[in-house]
Design a protein around this motif. Structure first.
Motif, PDB file in Angstrom:
ATOM      1  N   ILE A  41       0.835  -1.193   0.000  1.00 37.29           N
ATOM      2  CA  ILE A  41       0.000   0.000   0.000  1.00 37.29           C
ATOM      3  C   ILE A  41       0.879   1.257   0.000  1.00 37.29           C
ATOM      4  N   LEU A  42       2.001   1.193   0.691  1.00 36.79           N
ATOM      5  CA  LEU A  42       2.928   2.338   0.706  1.00 36.79           C
ATOM      6  C   LEU A  42       3.472   2.599  -0.692  1.00 36.79           C
ATOM      7  N   THR A  43       3.807   1.502  -1.391  1.00 36.39           N
ATOM      8  CA  THR A  43       4.316   1.649  -2.752  1.00 36.39           C
ATOM      9  C   THR A  43       3.278   2.324  -3.628  1.00 36.39           C
ATOM     10  N   GLU A  44       2.038   1.858  -3.449  1.00 39.30           N
ATOM     11  CA  GLU A  44       0.951   2.444  -4.230  1.00 39.30           C
ATOM     12  C   GLU A  44       0.838   3.944  -3.956  1.00 39.30           C
ATOM     13  N   MET A  45       0.972   4.299  -2.674  1.00 39.49           N
ATOM     14  CA  MET A  45       0.912   5.723  -2.324  1.00 39.49           C
ATOM     15  C   MET A  45       2.021   6.493  -3.025  1.00 39.49           C
ATOM     16  N   ALA A  46       3.201   5.870  -3.106  1.00 39.85           N
ATOM     17  CA  ALA A  46       4.345   6.579  -3.690  1.00 39.85           C
ATOM     18  C   ALA A  46       4.103   6.860  -5.167  1.00 39.85           C
ATOM     19  N   ALA A 276      -2.497  11.522  -2.045  1.00 37.38           N
ATOM     20  CA  ALA A 276      -2.327  10.099  -2.359  1.00 37.38           C
ATOM     21  C   ALA A 276      -2.420   9.263  -1.093  1.00 37.38           C
ATOM     22  N   VAL A 277      -1.790   9.755  -0.022  1.00 38.99           N
ATOM     23  CA  VAL A 277      -1.828   9.007   1.245  1.00 38.99           C
ATOM     24  C   VAL A 277      -3.261   8.936   1.761  1.00 38.99           C
ATOM     25  N   VAL A 278      -3.926  10.112   1.794  1.00 39.02           N
ATOM     26  CA  VAL A 278      -5.295  10.145   2.325  1.00 39.02           C
ATOM     27  C   VAL A 278      -6.223   9.294   1.468  1.00 39.02           C
ATOM     28  N   GLN A 283      -9.606   4.684   0.642  1.00 40.15           N
ATOM     29  CA  GLN A 283      -9.996   3.572  -0.207  1.00 40.15           C
ATOM     30  C   GLN A 283      -9.945   2.264   0.588  1.00 40.15           C
ATOM     31  N   ASP A 284      -8.904   2.131   1.390  1.00 39.69           N
ATOM     32  CA  ASP A 284      -8.738   0.936   2.213  1.00 39.69           C
ATOM     33  C   ASP A 284      -9.892   0.802   3.214  1.00 39.69           C
ATOM     34  N   VAL A 285     -10.212   1.927   3.865  1.00 41.45           N
ATOM     35  CA  VAL A 285     -11.291   1.918   4.850  1.00 41.45           C
ATOM     36  C   VAL A 285     -12.617   1.599   4.178  1.00 41.45           C
ATOM     37  N   PHE A 286     -12.868   2.287   3.038  1.00 41.23           N
ATOM     38  CA  PHE A 286     -14.138   2.085   2.345  1.00 41.23           C
ATOM     39  C   PHE A 286     -14.285   0.651   1.881  1.00 41.23           C
ATOM     40  N   SER A 288     -13.023  -1.909   3.178  1.00 42.94           N
ATOM     41  CA  SER A 288     -13.245  -2.837   4.281  1.00 42.94           C
ATOM     42  C   SER A 288     -14.698  -2.751   4.779  1.00 42.94           C
ATOM     43  N   TRP A 289     -15.338  -1.609   4.568  1.00 36.99           N
ATOM     44  CA  TRP A 289     -16.772  -1.506   4.899  1.00 36.99           C
ATOM     45  C   TRP A 289     -17.600  -2.298   3.908  1.00 36.99           C
ATOM     46  N   THR A 290     -17.450  -1.899   2.634  1.00 36.72           N
ATOM     47  CA  THR A 290     -18.276  -2.483   1.580  1.00 36.72           C
ATOM     48  C   THR A 290     -17.355  -2.855   0.429  1.00 36.72           C
ATOM     49  N   PRO A 291     -16.878  -4.092   0.426  1.00 39.70           N
ATOM     50  CA  PRO A 291     -15.826  -4.479  -0.517  1.00 39.70           C
ATOM     51  C   PRO A 291     -16.121  -4.127  -1.968  1.00 39.70           C
ATOM     52  N   GLN A 292     -17.381  -4.341  -2.404  1.00 42.26           N
ATOM     53  CA  GLN A 292     -17.643  -4.129  -3.830  1.00 42.26           C
ATOM     54  C   GLN A 292     -17.992  -2.689  -4.140  1.00 42.26           C
ATOM     55  N   PHE A 293     -18.411  -1.974  -3.139  1.00 44.59           N
ATOM     56  CA  PHE A 293     -19.042  -0.687  -3.437  1.00 44.59           C
ATOM     57  C   PHE A 293     -18.272   0.499  -2.877  1.00 44.59           C
TER      58      PHE A 293
END
Lengths: 336, 289
Positions: A41-46, A276-278, A283-286, A288-293
């Motif tokens: 995930i850090l790489t993705e942020m970079a 990018a970090v935020v 995205q990660d939080v969302f 984990s709430w609703t994987p598809q949506f």
């Protein structure tokens, strides 16, 4: 304070490296050790940060709106992928530069189309170019692998010394170093007279032209540079994930990128990185709430940001840090 | 020769459908300079409402069509009054961000409620199949689309040209400030037009479900087509988008038939060329502002 302390003085002061910036990069380096289980995930942020930085160069500094920045990202990604698959350029850093160069050529070629016309036609043309490339990549599926993407991308060790490991540590450090180097370059550019002239163009193109700034040439230059940055971001994406599929050109990628930059704020270089970090955390939080949506929440964030107003949002977010800074600067006085 | 005519026929049907779908956007863009990328979401809403009415509740197709229109128009006016209204004077970037956000939300809400697979509307038997006129295969459904959309186009044109509301609208498009100075209630005109445009989009979505395919990604897939119609046609007249739609429809159908490997590619290229060549649209007048 006399009038002698003019624009030059202020811009020089702005260009000085601040403590905040040192802290930012120290935190970034510290992330290598602190979040050792979250390298992917850090790489993705970079690379997302670098991609957003490239959009910031044209949107925040030159006022060019783009709905198709994924075009350059995609060209960089496919270029890096193809170079690796066919073994043309084995060394990642060199491949990175070549991929950036390819995107840069495209950026230069399309800049003539983009800088013409109103903001609306800018949006349409950039969107059209990205869709066009996606269509091309789809049609020439014997080269690009079509919907399945490029198969068999194997990336050689960086500089022949550091092999990519399975945890992504090398990948993250590699991305971070590239990001830092390119960030420094961008910082140098936007604080140079060239960068200042871009801001003049953004604020008032007519007046800028009247004081002798070659508006079109400057816009072409920064658009080309921005394409180079986006290409490198795309190449980093491919090199760290060993993926390149049609998805790199998608409209959603360009749209998400706008959101990233809007979250962080345009026009001060760090916006893209913070955004990018935020964005990635959100995205990660969302998901984990609703994987598809998760896209629903991303959409909601966009709508809310616009409804609240970007300016007002930044003021709200920055209220506490500014208060702290002011207290530190003038310990005796209360911040009024 | 007959294939050529069939392609022409299908292309005209497709083009007319595109016109009904995107005419609302032409007005939004022309009247308030509002970049509404979420226009397709209204079309999708109409399509899904029609599908639910016909497939689940057993409402006859020809009753469901006007209901789709009304429902989308209602959604449109509610959205206009609560959200869009506040954004007319914002920068195009803000408008784009806002409407992209709406599209993302619409896509996921529909995906959540109706599932992500493509859905079909059960058509009455009289609309299925095709018949021959001088050896040219004419699809019944496409013929119906041409008739309905043709009538709508005529209606729109007459409304714009001959009614008081039409002249108010044209005045507001040409110069909103002068129009409001003359006592025309520009926001009201716009709200009504927005609702009507959304309704048309919804109707188009319901009609087009059979031809364009209806799934939650409809607004994203066809966004570029709507934008092409409006930018190529110019947003100052209604004939411009109409001609652009027909052109796009025929070009798309012909392109898919003759050069299937290059279909969409040709269309995007043509759009970019036209935008460069005539930034105000192929049929647009030169901007006066």
């Amino acid at each position: 304070m006399s009038a002698d302390h003019g624009v030059g003085e202020i811009s020089l002061r702005r260009a000085r490296w601040g403590h905040g910036e040192t802290a930012f990069w120290l935190i970034a380096v510290a992330a290598i050790f602190v979040f050792s289980d979250r390298y992917l995930i850090l790489t993705e942020m970079a690379w997302l940060g670098l991609f957003a930085l490239s959009l910031d160069l044209i949107l925040g500094y030159a006022g060019i709106v783009s709905l198709g920045h994924a075009a350059f990202f995609g060209v960089g990604a496919y270029c890096a992928g193809l170079l690796a698959v066919h073994g043309l350029v084995k060394e990642p850093v060199l491949a990175l530069v070549v991929a950036g160069g390819a995107a840069m050529v495209l950026g230069f070629a399309t800049s003539f189309l983009v800088i013409r016309g109103s903001e609306l036609s800018q949006l349409m043309v950039t969107l059209g170019i990205a869709l066009l490339l996606r269509e091309l990549a789809n049609k020439f599926s014997d080269i690009t692998g079509g919907f399945d993407g490029l198969q068999g991308i194997v990336i050689d060790p960086i500089l022949g010394l550091f092999a990519f490991d399975i945890f992504g540590k090398v990948g993250f450090i590699y991305c971070l170093v590239v990001l830092f180097v390119l960030f420094l370059l961008a910082r140098l550019i936007v604080h140079s007279p060239f960068g200042l002239s871009l801001r003049a163009i953004r604020n008032n193109p007519l007046r800028a032209a009247a004081i002798g700034i070659p508006v079109n040439r400057r816009l072409i230059a920064i658009y080309t540079l921005s394409a180079f940055y986006a290409g490198i971001a795309g190449a980093l994406f491919t090199q760290t994930t060993a993926l390149a599929s049609l998805d790199v050109f998608s409209f959603e990628r360009s749209a998400d990128l706008l959101l990233v930059l809007v979250i962080g704020g345009a026009g001060y270089l760090y916006g893209g990185l913070i955004g990018a970090v935020v964005f990635r955390v959100l995205q990660d939080v969302f998901s984990s709430w609703t994987p598809q949506f998760w896209q629903f929440w991303i959409g909601l964030v966009l709508v809310l940001i616009v409804l609240i107003g970007r300016e007002r949002m930044y003021r709200g977010v920055l209220w506490l840090p500014r208060l702290v800074m002011r207290r530190m600067a003038f310990p005796g006085r209360s911040a009024s | 020769m007959t294939t050529l005519l069939t392609i022409l026929f299908d292309g005209v049907a497709y083009g007319m459908l595109l016109f009904v779908l995107s005419s609302g956007l032409a007005v939004t863009l022309g009247l308030m300079n509002f970049v509404n990328l979420a226009h397709g979401a209204f079309a999708m809403a109409g399509g899904y409402i029609c599908a639910v009415l016909v497939n689940k509740s057993g409402v006859p197709f020809f009753v469901a069509l006007p209901m789709a229109f009304i429902a989308s128009a209602l959604i449109g006016i509610v959205m206009e009054q609560t959200l869009y209204k506040h954004l007319y004077h914002r920068s195009p970037l803000d408008q784009v961000l806002f409407t992209i956000g709406l599209v993302f939300m619409a896509v996921t809400v529909v995906d959540y409620m109706m599932g992500s697979s493509q859905i079909f509307i059960h058509l009455p038997a009289m609309l299925e199949g095709q018949f021959n006129i001088f050896g040219v295969g004419v699809g019944r459904y496409r013929l119906m689309i041409i008739v309905i959309c043709g009538l709508l186009t005529l209606g729109i044109q007459l409304t714009l040209a001959n009614t008081r509301f039409g002249s108010r609208l044209r005045a507001a498009v040409d110069d909103p400030r002068a129009a409001s100075g003359l006592g025309i209630n520009v926001p009201q005109v716009f709200a009504l037009t927005f609702a009507f445009g959304s309704g048309l989009a919804g109707l188009g979505g319901a009609l087009g479900a059979e031809i364009l395919g209806l799934d939650p990604y409809f607004p994203l897939k066809f966004m570029i087509y709507f934008l092409i119609v409006v930018t190529v046609g110019g947003s100052q007249t209604i004939t411009g988008p109409f001609l652009a739609s027909l052109l796009l429809g025929i070009a798309d159908v012909a392109g898919k038939y003759y050069v299937p490997k290059l279909g969409a590619f040709v269309i995007y290229t043509v759009m970019i060329v036209i935008l460069i060549w005539r930034p105000n649209g192929l049929f647009g007048r030169v901007a006066q502002r």
